[in-house]
Design a protein around this motif. Structure first.
Motif, short mmCIF file in Angstrom:
data_model
loop_
_atom_site.label_atom_id
_atom_site.label_comp_id
_atom_site.label_asym_id
_atom_site.label_seq_id
_atom_site.Cartn_x
_atom_site.Cartn_y
_atom_site.Cartn_z
N LYS A 72 0.83 -1.21 0.00
CA LYS A 72 0.00 0.00 0.00
C LYS A 72 0.87 1.26 0.00
N TYR A 73 1.95 1.23 0.79
CA TYR A 73 2.75 2.45 0.94
C TYR A 73 4.00 2.46 0.06
N GLU A 104 5.23 2.90 -3.98
CA GLU A 104 4.80 3.25 -5.34
C GLU A 104 5.64 2.58 -6.40
N LYS A 147 2.33 12.18 2.63
CA LYS A 147 2.48 11.12 1.64
C LYS A 147 1.41 10.03 1.79
N THR A 148 0.82 9.93 3.00
CA THR A 148 -0.19 8.87 3.17
C THR A 148 -1.59 9.42 3.02
N GLY A 149 -1.65 10.74 2.71
CA GLY A 149 -2.94 11.44 2.67
C GLY A 149 -4.03 10.73 1.89
N ASN A 150 -3.69 10.25 0.66
CA ASN A 150 -4.76 9.71 -0.17
C ASN A 150 -4.81 8.18 -0.14
N ILE A 151 -4.09 7.57 0.80
CA ILE A 151 -4.11 6.11 0.87
C ILE A 151 -5.11 5.69 1.95
N GLU A 152 -6.02 4.80 1.55
CA GLU A 152 -7.07 4.41 2.50
C GLU A 152 -6.53 3.52 3.61
#
Ligand code: ADP
Length: 909
Positions: A530-531, A533, A583-588
């Motif tokens: 998830k984290y 790219e 950096k984690t803002g848009n990761i659910e």
């Protein structure tokens, strides 16, 4: 007898109270001088004042004076007082004179007899402490002249002079000052005890730091008072030193008061207090410098400290008033009351200092401090009590929250189980690629919803201590493989390379909680993917060593992702906490994964560790010790999996036509799922919707296995099973299986202890169900078949009856749907309709058309429903014509619908 006793005890109580009053009265009286010459041995402790008949000489002026006396002479002026000694002086008598920091020379009969002077006084040449000067006399001194020469230093005070035998004059001084000395000692000791207790207890009892500062303040002021005491000549060997610490302790008191109040007011006025503290500190430094350079002595600059004191008092009063006005004193009401008393005493002390020249100091301040301590301790006790209360309330709320979360997630799980189960049937049966795709999506979304609910449930179980680690034998390669297959697809979709390194020496069988280990790996791998790219995710499983029957593993999940800032490391394991990182803002995410991982590892005696470089990547790793159940090394991980897989038979389904099983579950859907799964098995599958019904069926029939749902209205699964055992309709070795939506692994042992042979968690897969059946059914009655599935019977759709709509209205439960259809057919809804039409009874017609409408909806007869709906609405608005025109149409539609239903039923049976 009892009455007499209680009367006697009342009398005794009254007697004790009266007697105590008398004692107190006598004690008070004993303190008051009586003037009675017969009192005790006064004579032997006697000293007499020698204050009358003095002549004061200043320059050429002479005037008669009585001591003690305050003159208005400037410092440096030399004054002399003269007198004649009494006619009866015996050897060993003394003359006691109290200086007030002035040089003093005592001449008798013109000859210097005693002096007290700063000449040769090394420490601070100009500074003498005030002290008692004792001059010895003898019988030849009787009637001689006495002359006392003083150099005025400070206040121009001439104290009293006493004549006594030997040192008797001290007795009066002691009696006059003992109370203050005792209070001062008590205050310093109380201060020390308070400080020590604070240091000892503050962490455990969460006592405020104000208590610490108050303890210091009391010690400081108690010492100040002692140093100011007139008894200091007796208390200290070097009383001159006491004048220094008197000064310093007084100055320090100001700083401590500020610190104390700052704590009490929770730092609201921190800046103001800090400023005052800094100014006092600066003043101390300046005054010390002035003293050291000989410019001014400490006692001469004492007025400055009094200025700070007054400013301090004003500031304190201002701050307190501001708090009162803003209604912010709620947190320190008791301290406020204590402060009010203390300030009152400080004002009294200052007044005493300026008005009453001949008194000693400190008694007021010390008394005020004792009050302040009492009030502060009450405040702290109140605070601790409230904190405890709040904590117990929040603990209770937390428990309630956990219980709520647990039961909520349980409730949510049950319908999702059914949805996923039905969906699996669709996936199994459907040939339509669109439907399969939709069902696939339902499966993905359903499973991820299930994951979140499981996480919440897990966490609430862990928090309430209800989750335990269940050890059983497992194949580590499969645990790793299960976890990786779930994640690998996601990694590859993101374009990441996904590598698995498994130690060739890893034993192929371990004993531990394989399910939880898989959960840990899934969570860590999910995060890694998830984290990240770009780059890779690597899972490494190393065997550090084996020792006896134990294997020591090191497992690491490494990624080349966004990394974690060092300051965030400590926040990672808090539940529901996500990092405040852009950096984690848009990761659910829910912020639950890592806290579950770390708690599970904790329960396994391990700890999650992290090495991470922000922007470069992270490495989450842990050590794990497991028992070895099969020591053969797995060698090549991929090959090991493939080999074990090939040993498993695939594409087969269980076939056991001689078997009859019963499913007791209040939810018909679950029964439908079991029936669906076992459709090809040829088994007879009965259903009971309650414990009672289940017991009835068990009594009347011969079953090979019974599944009990745990949570049911009426007797639950465990109770139902126990009843069966009690009634002896089931034996202890009968295969009774608990079917539960309670995912807690810990609950498993509970079921086994209750006597169930096994349990299965909903939602279960066909595989899991088959495993249970194979494990517990007689081997000779089971065989395996392979082949394709028959198409579903509920496919048809006519324009009169939409079966899928009907099924939907019956919560997708075919058996309910079937029952509804049966009922609908039985009811002959046209009869009341016809009767009402013929008797022109509008009310009855409306009732009949209403029930037809409802029934039509449940069977999916849309056209019939719509027309019935319109007729009912027409009657409501009084439109009889509409009914007249449509009555026959409605009857026709009803008949057609019934025909379609009957045909379909015939086809099914
Ligand atoms: P979630 O991922 O659902 O937010 P977790 O408890 O699994 O909750 O993780 C908590 C936080 O830790 C995440 O929000 C993320 O900021 C950070 N985190 C976890 N794993 C990684 C990783 N591999 N790389 C970078 N950050 C991570």
């Amino acid at each position: 007898m009892d009455k007499k006793l209680s009367f006697l005890s009342k009398i005794l109580e009254v007697f004790v109270l009266c007697f105590l009053t008398v004692i107190i009265f006598l004690i008070v009286k004993a303190f008051i001088p009586s003037g009675d010459p017969g009192e005790a041995n006064i004579g032997s402790f006697d000293s007499v004042p020698f204050n009358e008949g003095w002549m004061l000489e200043t320059g050429s002026n002479t005037s008669p004076v009585t001591l003690p006396l305050k003159t208005d002479h400037k410092p440096g002026t030399v004054i002399t007082i003269r007198n004649t000694l009494p006619g009866h002086i015996s050897d060993g008598m003394t003359l006691m004179f109290r200086t007030s920091i002035e040089d003093i020379y005592i001449y008798i009969d013109g000859k210097l007899r005693e002096s007290y002077t700063s000449t040769g006084f090394k420490r601070m040449p100009y500074h003498l402490p005030s002290a008692y000067v004792v001059t010895g006399l003898n019988n030849t001194d009787a009637g001689r002249s006495i002359e006392v020469r003083l150099t005025v230093k400070d206040k121009g005070v001439i104290n009293e002079i006493r004549l006594s035998n030997g040192n008797n004059a001290w007795f009066k001084i002691i009696r006059d000052n003992i109370a203050l000395t005792v209070i001062a000692s008590i205050v310093s000791i109380l201060g020390l005890i308070t400080t020590a207790l604070y240091l000892f207890f503050y962490k455990r009892a969460a006592v405020g730091k104000s208590v610490f500062y108050l303890g210091l303040l009391m010690t400081d002021m108690g010492l100040w008072s002692l140093s100011e005491s007139r008894l200091r000549q007796i208390i200290f060997e070097r009383p001159s030193l006491s004048t220094y610490f008197a000064y310093f302790s007084m100055e320090l008191a100001g700083v401590l008061v500020c610190m104390f109040l700052n704590e009490v007011q929770a730092g609201k006025n921190h800046k103001r207090y800090l400023l005052l503290e800094a100014l006092i500190a600066l003043q101390i430094v300046v005054n010390v410098l002035l003293a050291l350079t000989g410019v001014a002595e400490l006692y001469q600059t004492l007025t400055f400290s009094h200025i700070w004191f007054i400013i301090g008092i004003i500031l304190i009063i201002y701050n307190i008033i501001t708090d009162i006005v803003r209604k912010q004193t709620g947190d320190y009401l008791f301290v406020l009351a204590g402060m009010a008393v203390f300030v009152l005493f400080v004002i009294l002390e200052l007044a005493n200092f300026y008005i009453n020249t001949f008194r000693s100091f400190g008694a007021y301040i010390c008394t005020g401090l004792i009050f302040l301590l009492v009030f502060t301790l009450i405040q702290e006790t109140d605070k601790i009590y409230n904190l405890r209360l709040e904590k117990s309330l929040s603990d209770a709320a937390n428990e309630a929250k956990s219980a709520f979360l647990a039961s909520m997630s349980h409730e949510i799980r049950t319908p999702i189980n059914a949805v996923l189960g039905m969906n699996e049937l669709i996936l199994m049966e459907s040939r339509d690629p669109d439907i399969t795709e939709y069902a696939g999506n339902i499966e993905t979304a359903g499973k991820s919803l299930m994951d979140i609910i499981n996480d919440i449930l897990d966490l609430s179980k862990i928090e309430s201590g209800k989750l335990s680690i269940i050890n059983s034998d497992y194949d580590p390669a499969f645990v790793i493989n299960d976890a990786c297959t779930m994640i690998e697809k996601r990694a590859l979709e993101k374009g990441l390379s996904f590598n698995i390194h498994v130690d060739k020496e890893l034993p192929s069988g371990l004993r531990g909680d394989g399910k939880r280990l898989r959960q840990i790996l899934v969570n860590l791998l999910t995060n890694a993917v998830k984290y990240t790219e770009k780059g890779h995710v690597i899972l490494t499983v190393n065997l550090i060593k084996t020792e006896g029957s134990k294997a020591y593993l090191n497992i690491s999940v490494k990624d080349t992702g966004i990394g974690i800032r060092p300051e965030d490391h400590s926040k990672l394991f808090e539940s529901f906490t996500r990092l405040d990182d852009p950096k984690t803002g848009n990761i659910e995410g829910t912020g639950l994964g890592l806290s579950i991982v770390s708690r599970l590892l904790d329960m396994m005696g391990s700890e999650l560790e992290l090495e991470s470089i922000y922007g470069v990547g992270s490495d989450f790793y842990f050590n794990l010790t497991q028992e070895i159940s099969d020591g053969i090394p797995i060698d090549d991980y991929e090959k090991h999996i493939a080999l074990k897989r090939s040993e498993k038979k695939t594409d087969e389904y269980i076939y056991a036509p001689d078997i009859r099983i019963l499913v007791i579950d209040d939810r018909p859907l679950n029964l439908a799922v079991v029936r669906g799964f076992l459709k090809r098995s040829g088994m007879t599958i009965d259903g009971a919707s309650s414990g009672e019904e289940g017991i009835r069926l068990i009594r009347d029939n011969q079953y090979d296995m019974v599944f009990f749902d745990h949570m049911m209205p009426g007797p639950d699964g465990i109770e139902t099973y126990k009843k069966c055992l009690n009634e002896k309709i089931l034996s202890h070795d009968f295969p009774a299986v608990m079917m539960t939506a309670n995912v807690t692994e810990g609950a498993g042992t509970e079921y086994l202890e209750a006597g169930f042979c096994d349990y299965i968690s909903k939602p279960f897969s066909l595989d899991e169900l088959t495993q249970i059946l194979v494990k517990h059914l007689p081997k000779d009655k089971i065989s395996f078949k392979s082949g394709d599935l028959e198409p579903s019977t509920f496919r048809e759709e006519t324009d009169l009856v939409d079966f899928s709509e009907g099924l939907k209205a019956c919560m997708n439960d075919r058996s309910i749907y079937r029952t509804v259809i049966d009922e609908f057919l039985k009811e002959q809804n046209d009869v009341p309709l016809k009767e009402a039409y013929e008797t022109k009874d509008r009310g009855k017609y409306r009732v009949a058309v209403h029930s037809l409408k409802a029934g039509a909806k449940y069977i999916g007869a849309k056209r019939l429903h719509d027309l019935a709906y319109d007729c009912e609405a027409a009657l409501k608005r009084g439109d009889v014509d509409f009914v007249e025109t449509n009555h026959l149409r409605l009857l026709g539609l009803y008949e057609d619908t019934v025909t379609v239903l009957k045909c379909n039923k015939d086809r099914q049976s």
